[in-house]
Write an enzyme that holds these catalytic residues in place. Structure first.
Site, PDB file in Angstrom:
ATOM      1  N   LYS A  13     -52.085  -7.894 -38.668  1.00 40.96           N
ATOM      2  CA  LYS A  13     -52.244  -8.318 -40.127  1.00 40.96           C
ATOM      3  C   LYS A  13     -50.951  -6.976 -40.573  1.00 40.96           C
ATOM      4  CE  LYS A  13     -56.291  -7.272 -41.983  1.00 40.96           C
ATOM      5  NZ  LYS A  13     -56.625  -6.779 -41.135  1.00 40.96           N
ATOM      6  N   ARG A  87     -61.909 -10.240 -48.591  1.00 38.21           N
ATOM      7  CA  ARG A  87     -62.301  -9.750 -47.894  1.00 38.21           C
ATOM      8  C   ARG A  87     -63.745 -10.359 -47.602  1.00 38.21           C
ATOM      9  NH1 ARG A  87     -58.768  -5.279 -46.492  1.00 38.21           N
ATOM     10  NH2 ARG A  87     -60.023  -3.694 -44.918  1.00 38.21           N
ATOM     11  N   ARG A 126     -52.721   4.592 -34.230  1.00 33.23           N
ATOM     12  CA  ARG A 126     -52.057   4.304 -35.459  1.00 33.23           C
ATOM     13  C   ARG A 126     -51.757   4.782 -36.345  1.00 33.23           C
ATOM     14  NH1 ARG A 126     -53.652  -0.164 -39.441  1.00 33.23           N
ATOM     15  NH2 ARG A 126     -55.679   0.961 -39.767  1.00 33.23           N
ATOM     16  N   ARG A 160     -53.504   7.247 -40.721  1.00 30.29           N
ATOM     17  CA  ARG A 160     -54.345   7.201 -42.272  1.00 30.29           C
ATOM     18  C   ARG A 160     -56.294   8.422 -41.929  1.00 30.29           C
ATOM     19  NH1 ARG A 160     -54.253   0.770 -42.353  1.00 30.29           N
ATOM     20  NH2 ARG A 160     -56.824   1.796 -43.570  1.00 30.29           N
ATOM     21  N   ARG A 171     -66.283   0.302 -40.630  1.00 29.30           N
ATOM     22  CA  ARG A 171     -65.090  -1.288 -40.896  1.00 29.30           C
ATOM     23  C   ARG A 171     -65.919  -2.509 -40.439  1.00 29.30           C
ATOM     24  NH1 ARG A 171     -60.750   1.900 -40.206  1.00 29.30           N
ATOM     25  NH2 ARG A 171     -59.237   0.860 -40.595  1.00 29.30           N
TER      26      ARG A 171
END
Ligand code: ADP
Ligand code: AMP
Length: 215
Positions: A13, A87, A126, A160, A171
């Protein structure tokens, strides 16, 4: 044109939102980025949400709706890209009200479909630029020069704290329990489109453009 990019963590996203900003002059509103900013500013709210985020759970609707409301007030001539928001059905409902109050509408909700094992792989590799927000991957999309952001030259490259296997499991669970019902919600409103998020970044960008050019 206001759109939502919907999908589990790691679906791509943020990567696609940046391209839409560059190419279409839209404004990305990522509640994840806003919450991380609140954390690093050390604000009372930032401190309250830090543990929840690290565990991979959702922060309260009240907090994220408040953050979005503040940003919407600034307006965006090219439209907003909602990334990681809404969400929950409560957030979706609130967003409907906020957009209506602005005298605007939602044009499309694009669901990015990616298999769970690929999501875990994407999230574990990431890293992002703390200065400009560019998104990279250790294996599939590293920086041209190690340790330096291609986009802005900063050496502030970060991983992160919640991009680990345990938090990711939580998650994903939160996504399937609380967020995936939004697919039906937006389908009923005639706004839902799903695209193959497993394709390479350029192909995903083209799939999104195809939807937006017809919305
Ligand atoms: P999200 O914002 O949905 O959590 P990101 O855009 O941050 O996802 O992407 C997660 C990771 O996957 C990043 O490391 C990014 O470089 C990588 N990525 C994004 N899109 C793709 C893609 N289409 N193919 C392969 N890797 C991708
Ligand atoms: P993201 O950057 O979208 O992956 O979000 C990182 C974390 O921030 C999530 O795991 C949640 O803890 C929190 N978060 C971000 N957006 C929301 C939202 N819309 N509602 C609730 N929690 C959120």
């Amino acid at each position: 044109m206001n759109i939502i990019l919907l999908g589990p963590p790691g679906a791509g996203k943020g990567t696609q939102a940046r391209r839409l900003m560059d190419k279409r002059g839209m404004v990305q509103l990522s509640t994840g980025d806003m919450l991380r900013e609140a954390r690093s500013s050390g604000s009372a709210m930032g401190k309250r949400v830090a543990e929840v985020m690290d565990r991979g759970e959702l922060v309260t609707d009240e907090i994220v709706i408040g953050l979005i409301e503040e940003k919407l007030a600034a307006g965006a001539p090219g439209g907003f890209i909602f990334d990681g928001f809404p969400r929950t059905l409560g957030q979706a409902d609130a967003l409907d009200g906020l957009i209506e109050r602005m005298g605007q509408k939602l044009s499309a909700v694009i669901e990015m479909q990616v298999d769970d094992d690929v999501l875990v792989e994407r999230v574990s590799g990431r890293f992002t630029c703390g200065n400009c927000g560019a998104v990279y991957h250790e294996r599939t999309h590293p920086t041209a020069v190690a340790g330096i952001c291609d986009a802005c030259g900063s050496s502030d490259l970060r991983k992160r704290p919640d991009d680990n296997a345990e938090s990711m499991r939580q998650r994903l669970m939160e996504y399937y329990k609380k967020t995936s019902s939004l697919i039906g919600y937006y389908h009923a409103k005639g706004l839902h489109h799903s695209i193959d998020g497993l394709a390479d970044v350029d192909t995903v960008e083209q799939s999104i453009a195809h939807v937006l050019d017809r919305a």
